[in-house]
Each structure stands twice: as structure tokens, then as C-alpha cells.
Design an enzyme around this catalytic site. Structure first.
Site, PDB file in Angstrom:
ATOM      1  N   ASP A 307       4.263   6.842  -4.279  1.00  0.00           N
ATOM      2  CA  ASP A 307       3.274   5.915  -4.852  1.00  0.00           C
ATOM      3  C   ASP A 307       3.959   4.773  -5.612  1.00  0.00           C
ATOM      4  O   ASP A 307       5.157   4.825  -5.897  1.00  0.00           O
ATOM      5  CB  ASP A 307       2.347   6.699  -5.805  1.00  0.00           C
ATOM      6  CG  ASP A 307       1.118   5.897  -6.243  1.00  0.00           C
ATOM      7  OD1 ASP A 307       0.770   4.908  -5.569  1.00  0.00           O
ATOM      8  OD2 ASP A 307       0.501   6.269  -7.266  1.00  0.00           O
ATOM      9  N   GLU A 310       5.047  -0.777  -4.220  1.00  0.00           N
ATOM     10  CA  GLU A 310       4.939  -2.169  -3.714  1.00  0.00           C
ATOM     11  C   GLU A 310       6.141  -3.003  -4.146  1.00  0.00           C
ATOM     12  O   GLU A 310       6.520  -3.887  -3.376  1.00  0.00           O
ATOM     13  CB  GLU A 310       3.638  -2.795  -4.212  1.00  0.00           C
ATOM     14  CG  GLU A 310       2.388  -2.168  -3.635  1.00  0.00           C
ATOM     15  CD  GLU A 310       2.136  -0.716  -4.082  1.00  0.00           C
ATOM     16  OE1 GLU A 310       2.461  -0.409  -5.238  1.00  0.00           O
ATOM     17  OE2 GLU A 310       1.651   0.064  -3.275  1.00  0.00           O
ATOM     18  N   ASP A 415      -6.166   2.857  -3.098  1.00  0.00           N
ATOM     19  CA  ASP A 415      -7.309   3.041  -3.986  1.00  0.00           C
ATOM     20  C   ASP A 415      -8.594   2.407  -3.450  1.00  0.00           C
ATOM     21  O   ASP A 415      -8.979   1.321  -3.872  1.00  0.00           O
ATOM     22  CB  ASP A 415      -6.997   2.463  -5.364  1.00  0.00           C
ATOM     23  CG  ASP A 415      -5.799   3.158  -5.998  1.00  0.00           C
ATOM     24  OD1 ASP A 415      -5.368   4.199  -5.486  1.00  0.00           O
ATOM     25  OD2 ASP A 415      -5.289   2.627  -7.011  1.00  0.00           O
TER      26      ASP A 415
END
Ligand code: MIG
Length: 661
Positions: A307, A310, A415
Site C-alpha cells: 500500500d 504511489e 479506495d
């Protein structure tokens, strides 16, 4: 045919697995200008459909919007957002002739697909340093298959990863985790995976566990395995800055973290507070970071999710000082707006210009290779698994990705929210992701943000039955949405049960797609070329070689309209083991689908295998399969041990002929 056009000095992204020879001469489609950055334009005819862009917003047909390829942590997937977590720069302009375009460029890129002008596709980026692959073929489907050969084989997870998983941000104590498993097992609801979100760690430190809750973590992992549960811990990109934390100390000492221009380690605040980012673009640092997964595999863990890669940044020390000054000034002169720098995304704040990688192509500033970070974090793990246990498959999926990462892991779509529109977005993304090689994929079922409702979750699960990653996940503070939280549990037991009844089929189709470079989810137009209605259909999808999906995605509906390009067998799994079967003629139909039913359509002349319901993947009995479908149809069933990498050859698979009763 694939032609590679090289502009300037491209960064070696390693998206493409093989080597393609550079083409000379002019492009078969559109024009390129390299005068002011890079700009590709081509005309879109009225009837053209533009497919692709993998994990992206809006339609299956990407026309009419502007998409930004710049991996971004944005948790509100409204209809207007342009950048999501992934950068999948492949698209197909499908018309009388079809052309595939892969812009292998690792920094921000803009795809204006008939947004500025409805008849123009424009693809732009700052620097004219990239490889452009142009693929011509007889159909969009053929172009996808060629592209998939170019980028190499898709990741294959272990078989347990096709079971159902429960997750929630907020599970923290041992009692929380055991309570979830109890909730499933006591109610005879199937479950194979339990996800550990950030609170299992010690102060959000990667590769640690909270010792108070888990004094003997390996024993806990083993205990769960005895109950048929694989634990899936999250790994975040940032490594906590803390003297004495061995991974931090070693990373600093060996210079394995991303650095600022002055050579100091770059600091980004994320969950643990100040963190450093492992320089996964540096092969040595990547190997080092990957080796840390061994801490958890040694404890018996066989599954992970990556997670915040980015990478997501809450703030940097550099910008907080500046931001504070700006804020103070704005308050003084009355020009304060909610769009102050602190509220902006890291890209807009300039955070990605503050640190560097030591890549195979030398030192490079992060913003120039931004879209490769999640890819290489996941690759770090994938390459490490090869060293840790070369014959074993590990479950691995990531939030951020670039094409190329599909060889190392899957993705979840990040999300989403408990919105009906996100069921449909989930369906459309599956096909687009498959075009880019991402087969192991899925969305947070029930929705991550916002409060779910029982009917939304049931409808979403009925689609999730078919997505390789089938996980119920939700955000901290939202309504609890484990299947046992709702009334009339037997409906959930039934819907989950259908997943396990279909598991031999779903797994078999996944393996065929992965080993054969094929798609699992296909637009109807790929299977029924020339059918004008099929080309327009975005809320139905072909799955594998046998079925069509048409999920219900509107609230309070008792069914839906569906378009059949050919005669099909409409199948509904009803609670209690009853299977409704009805042959439907080609054309439009309204079909009734109750909240507790799972619909699918079997193509004319095909059949699918069916097992008895089970509570874990391991308990599915493949020796007692029946079939469902058209009389006389046969099905080639792919099987293997689901653990190792010695895949079965298609000629060695058994063929089932309907009816098997
Ligand atoms: O800033 O780990 O997308 O699945 O539950 C939020 C907490 C960080 C974002 C992920 C989500 C996960 C959450 N994470």
C-alpha cells in the site's frame, strides 16, 4: 504487428519483457510532435471506440474525457477525477481499422481522449523521451493478445487467493482478528483470508508486529492456518525513521533510501510519522527491501498487499515550513482558500521533485520516473519470493502499478466508496485491467469509504463471485460490513457459497488466461465483433470462454435489462441449492434477479463445471464435479496443486462433457 518508435532517450522502465526492434519511417496512425515536449495526436472517427488505460475512471470506452497518468492517492473516486493509483498507458483506437498504442513513459502523461475536441485523441507529456509501441492487428482483441505477448506473462497467485477474504482498516487486537474468524466460521460463512491492515504493526513499522498483541506471531499464523485462514499483512512504502529500528538503520547506512539533491535521506511523513522511501529503482536496494519480506515469510506468511506506494505523502518538512509561511500570510491578507498547498496532492506541491533514485540509468529525479515506484516495490517482493522459495507461489497485490508489474503481482483498485456506481466501475475496470496484463484484480467489495448497506454488499458480492480477488474491505470509521453483521445471514452464505461452487471453473479460466496471454474479462465486442449493440454494452462483460456477466448495480431493482448477442442459458443460483435455468433468445430481455441470487449466462454450446459449496478453497472437492450448460458441450478443466509453479500443460487437462451429474 508491433512497431517500436523511439523518441529521445527513453528511461528503461522494464515494462516490456522482450526486445522489440525499433521501427523507422512514419507512424501508421496519427502524428507526433517533439517540439514542445511530446505530443501525439490522431483523429477519432465518429464511430471509433477507444479501449484501454487499465485502472482508470469512467467508461470501458474511454472517449470523452481526460485521464492523467500519474499515480495518485485520491480516496474519492468521483466521476470527475482524472488520476488514480495506476499508470497503464496502453490504449486501442478501434474502428474500421484498429491500432494499439503503448506509451512507455514513466512520468506524468495526459490522455485527452476526445475531451478538448471530440474528434481528437491527444497524448502529451513533458519530455520527448519515450518508446511508443504501435500495434496493428485484425481486431482490438488480437491487438490485446499481441500486446500481452510483448509485456510478458501475468502473475499467478496460489489457489487459496481465489477464496474469499475479509479485511477492514481498524482490526488491531488479537481479539479483533479472532472475532472476525469466529464470525465467519460460527456462521458457516466461507473464508480463506484475513487481512492485516496497518494496525498489526508496531508503530506502523514495516516488517514488525505489535508484540503485545502477538507475542508469538508464528504461532498465531499457524493457529489461523489450522482454521483454514491465510493471514495477509499490509506493507507500506515508507520505512519509519527511528534509530534502533534495524531496517531503518541498515537502509541509512547502506544508502538504500531515496535522497535529496544534497545527499541527505528524503523525509516524507506518512502513517508512522517521518519515513524514508526505499529506493526500489536501485537494484541493490530493491533486493535489500525485498529480502525484508523474509521476516514475515519465516513466520509462515504467504500473502501480502503493498500500500501507499504511489508513493503517498502526507507532508514533507520542506513544504511544511513553506506552507506555514504561506498560510500565515494568507490569513493576514485575507486571501486564504481551502486550496492551500497543505491540502494539495504531493505532485501538485512539488514533493516529487525533492528526491532522487539511483536507477540502472543513473541518478534520476523522482518526478521523472514517478509511475514506476509501486511497480518496483512490488517487484522487490516478487524477486525476493523467487529467492525465498522459488517453487512456491505467493499472494501479492499492490495499490499502485505500471505495466510490467503485472508479472509480479495483482492489484486492487484502491479506495472506492459504498456507492452503487462503483459496482459498475469495478466491472468496467476488470476488462480494462485485463487488457494491460493485470488478471489478479478486484475492488473493495461493499465499498471502502462511506457506510455500506446490506443490499449494496449483496449485489457487489454477486459480481465479486467472479473477480479473482474477492475481498470485503472497508475504512476506519465506516459501518462494519463483515457478512455476519447483517440480518438473514443465509443470503450471504449462499452468495459466498456460489464462489466456491464455481471455484474449479474460475481457477481453470484464470490459469488458461494467464498461461495463454488471454483476458478473463472481455468486452462483449471482443467476442461478438460486428454486433453494434454489443459494442455499446458496458454493463455486461464476457468472462472466460463460457459465460457472460450482467450484475445488478442499482438499488431496489428486482432485476435488470440485459442484451444477448446470441442465444444463451440464463442461470441463477438460488438459495437452497436450486439452479434456475432458462434458454433466452438473442436480443433484449428483462431478467428478474432477487437480492440473494447470483446470475450468469452460459454461451450457446458451452458448459461449466460446478462443485459443491465449501467453506475454504482446500475443501472444494474437485473429484465430484457436475456440469451446467448445453447438452453435449465439453469443457477442458485446468487443474494443478495450486501451490507450486509446475503448471499443467493444456493437453494434460481432463475434459468434462455435459451432462456430468
Ligand atoms: O491512508 O492502511 O487504500 O485499503 O485500508 C490510508 C489503511 C491507508 C489506504 C488503502 C486502504 C487501507 C488504508 N490505506
Amino acid at each position: 504487428m508491433i512497431a517500436k518508435y523511439v523518441y529521445g532517450a527513453p528511461f528503461p522502465t522494464e515494462a516490456v519483457a522482450g526486445e522489440a526492434a525499433a521501427a523507422s519511417g512514419s507512424l501508421p496512425i496519427g502524428e507526433v510532435s517533439t517540439e514542445d515536449g511530446f505530443r501525439f495526436t490522431c483523429r477519432l472517427e465518429k464511430e471509433d471506440i477507444v479501449y484501454g488505460l487499465g485502472e482508470a475512471n469512467r467508461g470501458l470506452n474511454k472517449r470523452g474525457f481526460r485521464y492523467v497518468s500519474s499515480c495518485t492517492d485520491d480516496r474519492m473516486h468521483t466521476e470527475t477525477i482524472q488520476a488514480m493509483y495506476a499508470a497503464h498507458n496502453f490504449l486501442i483506437v478501434a474502428g474500421r481499422e484498429s491500432v494499439g498504442l503503448f506509451f512507455d513513459y514513466p512520468a506524468r502523461m495526459v490522455f485527452d481522449v476526445g475531451y478538448t475536441r471530440m474528434d481528437t485523441l491527444a497524448v502529451t507529456c513533458q519530455r520527448a523521451d519515450l518508446d511508443l509501441y504501435v500495434i496493428t492487428g485484425e481486431s482490438p482483441y488480437d491487438i490485446v493478445r499481441q500486446f500481452r505477448r510483448l509485456i510478458g506473462p501475468s502473475y499467478i497467485p496460489p489457489k487459496f487467493a481465489f477464496g474469499f477474504g475479509q479485511s477492514r482498516w481498524g482490526y488491531k487486537t488479537r481479539a479483533d482478528f479472532c472475532g472476525v474468524v469466529d464470525g465467519y466460521r460460527k456462521n458457516r460463512l466461507p473464508l480463506d483470508m484475513l487481512y492485516l491492515d496497518i494496525d498489526y504493526m508496531d508503530h506502523y513499522k514495516d516488517f514488525t508486529v505489535n508484540g503485545e498483541e502477538f507475542p508469538d506471531f508464528p504461532a498465531f499464523v499457524a493457529e489461523m492456518k489450522d482454521r483454514g485462514i491465510y493471514l495477509v499483512p499490509i506493507i507500506d512504502a515508507g520505512v519509519k525513521v527511528e534509530k534502533g529500528y534495524d531496517i531503518y538503520d541498515e537502509g541509512v547506512e547502506k544508502r538504500y533510501f531515496c535522497q535529496r539533491a544534497d545527499g541527505s535521506d528524503f523525509v516524507a511523513a506518512v502513517w508512522p510519522g517521518d519515513t524514508h522511501f526505499p529506493d526500489v529503482l536501485n537494484p541493490e536496494a530493491r533486493a535489500w527491501f525485498g529480502d525484508q519480506y523474509r521476516i514475515l515469510t519465516d513466520a509462515g506468511i504467504e500473502a501480502f498487499w503493498n500500500d501507499m506506494n504511489e508513493p503517498s505523502i502526507f507532508y514533507t518538512p520542506e513544504l511544511t515550513a513553506q506552507t506555514r509561511a504561506q498560510m500565515e500570510k494568507a490569513f493576514r491578507d485575507g486571501s486564504y482558500t481551502p486550496n492551500m498547498p497543505a491540502r494539495k496532492k504531493p505532485e501538485a506541491r512539488g514533493d516529487y521533485e525533492l528526491f532522487y533514485h539511483r536507477s540502472i540509468a543513473g541518478t534520476v529525479r523522482h518526478d521523472q520516473v514517478h509511475n514506476l515506484y509501486g511497480f518496483n516495490m512490488t517487484r522487490a517482493a516478487g524477486e525476493a519470493f523467487e529467492r525465498i522459495d522459488p517453487d512456491r507461489r505467493f499472494l501479492m497485490f499492490s495499490r499502485s502499478s505500471y505495466i510490467g508489474m503485472h508479472r509480479y503481482g495483482g492489484v486492487w483498485t484502491g479506495d472506492n466508496c459504498s456507492w452503487w456506481s462503483h459496482i459498475l466501475l469495478n466491472l468496467k475496470m476488470m476488462a480494462s485491467l485485463n487488457m494491460c496484463g493485470f488478471l489478479y484484480a478486484g475492488a473493495d467489495l461493499g465499498g471502502f469509504g462511506e457506510d455500506t448497506t446490506r443490499d449494496l454488499l449483496l449485489r457487489w458480492l454477486a459480481l465479486g463471485v467472479f473477480t479473482p480477488l474477492m475481498r470485503n474491505h472497508s475504512a476506519l470509521g465506516t459501518r462494519e460490513q463483515e457478512c455476519y453483521q447483517f440480518e438473514d445471514l443465509e443470503d450471504f452464505r449462499h452468495v459466498l457459497g456460489v464462489r466456491y461452487r464455481l471455484l474449479p471453473y474460475l481457477y481453470s479460466e484464470y490459469m488458461k488466461a494467464a498461461l495463454g496471454g488471454d483476458m478473463l474479462f472481455k468486452p462483449l465486442a471482443f467476442v461478438y465483433p460486428g454486433d453494434k449493440m454489443a459494442a455499446q454494452t458496458e454493463d455486461q462483460m464476457m468472462f472466460g470462454g463460457e459465460i457472460m456477466l450482467a450484475p445488478v448495480y442499482t438499488q431496489n431493482a428486482s432485476g435488470r435489462y440485459v442484451y444477448l448477442p446470441e442465444e444463451m442459458l440464463f442461470v441463477k443460483f438460488l438459495p437452497g441449492g436450486v439452479i434456475h435455468q432458462e434458454t433466452l433468445a438473442p436480443g433484449h430481455h428483462y431478467v428478474e434477479i432477487a437480492l440473494n441470487e447470483v446470475p450468469m449466462f452460459i454461451r450457446r454450446g458451452r458448459c461449466v463445471p460446478l462443485a459443491e459449496p465449501a467453506e475454504t478453497v482446500g475443501a472444494v472437492d474437485a473429484s465430484r464435479l457436475t456440469t451446467l450448460g448445453y447438452e453435449g458441450a465439453s469443457y477442458v478443466l485446468y487443474e494443478d496443486d495450486g501451490v507450486h509453479k509446475n503448471y499443467t500443460a493444456l493437453e494434460d487437462c481432463r475434459t468434462l462433457k455435459h451432462p456430468v451429474r
